[in-house]
Design an enzyme around this catalytic site. Sequence first.
Site, short mmCIF file in Angstrom:
data_model
loop_
_atom_site.label_atom_id
_atom_site.label_comp_id
_atom_site.label_asym_id
_atom_site.label_seq_id
_atom_site.Cartn_x
_atom_site.Cartn_y
_atom_site.Cartn_z
N LYS A 131 0.87 -1.10 -0.13
CA LYS A 131 0.02 -0.06 0.10
C LYS A 131 0.74 1.25 -0.02
O LYS A 131 0.27 2.40 -0.32
CB LYS A 131 -0.98 0.06 1.09
CG LYS A 131 -1.81 -1.21 1.25
CD LYS A 131 -2.47 -1.61 0.02
CE LYS A 131 -3.29 -2.99 0.03
NZ LYS A 131 -2.17 -3.98 0.35
N SER A 479 -4.60 -10.97 -2.01
CA SER A 479 -3.25 -10.78 -2.05
C SER A 479 -2.70 -11.15 -3.70
O SER A 479 -3.17 -12.05 -4.43
CB SER A 479 -2.35 -11.60 -1.45
OG SER A 479 -1.03 -11.61 -1.75
#
Length: 577
Positions: A131, A479
């Site tokens: 992120k 993911s």
Amino acid sequence: MLKKKFDKSNLPSRHVTLGPARAPHRSYYYAMGISEEEIEQPFIGVATCWNEAAPCNIALNRQAQAVKMGVKEGFGTPREFTTITVTDGIAMGHEGMRSSLASREAIADTVELTMRGHCYDAIVGLAGCDKSLPGMMMAMVRLNVPSVFIYGGSIMPGRFNGKDVTVQDVFEAVGRHQAGQNSDEELRALEKVACPSAGACGGQFTANTMACVSEAIGLALLNSSGAPAPYESRDAYATASGLKVMELLEKNIRARDVVTLKSLENAARVVACTGGSTNAGLHLPAIAHEAGIDFDLEDVCDIFRDTPYFVDLKPGGQFVAKDLYEVGGVPVVMKELRKAGLIHEDCITANGCTIGEALDTVEGHADGRVIYPVDKPITKTGGVVGLKGNLAPEGAIVKVAGMSAEEQVFTGPAHVFENEEEAFEAVKARTYKEGEVLVIRNEGPAGGPGMREMLATTAALSGQGMGKKVALITDGRFSGATRGFCVGHVGPESAHGGPIALLEDGDMITIDAIKGEISVALTDAELEERKTKWGGARETIYAAGALWKYAQLVGSTRLGAVTHPGAKKEKHVYMDL
């Protein structure tokens, strides 16, 4: 050597360095050993996500020092600062994962606030984990200052039983361990060697996907993302990035001159052809939002649909980031896309030239092993595809890299779970059946809160040998290391009353990645009747603090799960105040 003189009369740093009224401010700079000459130069923010949380970020501090050398060489005054990172590999599989996506907004916000508060004129941003890459790029575009992004680099592959391994293998080994297929000792031996160095996850998971995006979108110097974190050659790219930001400042080339609709499309092409993470479908719209550009999940998926997949990277393929770097990296990938007319060549880049001019200098070619020729791809469509239908009116996304055509169509009865923990326990206890579609809801950005990734669950399924025998859908995320038929970003999310909230065990669900469809065998009338009986969004335990605040502000997944109105509502540009 004569010093270059910058006119700071129109730069933000004039507010803290010029004129008699700024004597108190200058006294602070003298307290840090900064000379009068340095105070008169432009101030450059050198932002890193360095911390001791994980190997992804541990090398950023070293690289920041090299960036500062480049800034100084270009007659700027670097000012280093750090922001947070939540590392998904450690946050995965428990409540900590709720902090992950929210951290992207916190990173963008804190970088913005630091730049604004101290009136820095430009930024070089270094990031290492999932992120932090989009968060840093979002801040650059939001501020619209001259900006250069640099990735901290990937981890070296581990070696186990004569094969390269990554953290994905460890997650999947947990599934095999649960199935009794490996011992405590074998699992312990693998976990000790899978991650042998500093750097982010080595496969084409989210960090490396967004690192490729940084080059393709033009914010990073070409080939700067490729070298693994331990390589000292990374420092040369860091120094070059510091020097380059001074050139951009002199030419007044800003982040939004670089990030345009065309450059976003270039970035989406690179994600598709490398079989990149589905999370790019969340982060590219968020970056676009900071520039005031309409570019949502559907636009991303349109590009995925007609882009060939020709770079053989994990998790769908065989190779890792280090292998891609050794055969020429992103520049060679983009050269192949250019051959097929799939790159906008007139986009300006952090190099100060166009992407076409930059690619003209690239000498490498597709090696046929890691990078296939674009006219002989692994598959003719992208490694990530979008889905739409009565189960996901606002869309969904699935990674199909490495899957055969037969594996991309699935019909089965729903097995509904109210959260990830319920699903993981069922997988661990093997209380699910072959042929089912596992539905995990209440995990969206607002409903989770935080839109958790499901790697622990999907890796356990793969480890049990069931990755191709069931499908999984969620309003949460996956993911970049996830493989198998796993559909994420289902929108509207459950908390907003999307159809996923109305599903019941046994409902027949069809997922067709070839046609781009996801549907449940219910009529509109049946869905509407269930909606009238729906009890509303599930109450969570997050009634205060950062996650409560995030849940109140976050928008739809389709638009990037952003938390503010974006550039379209701006009444000023920071650089011009």
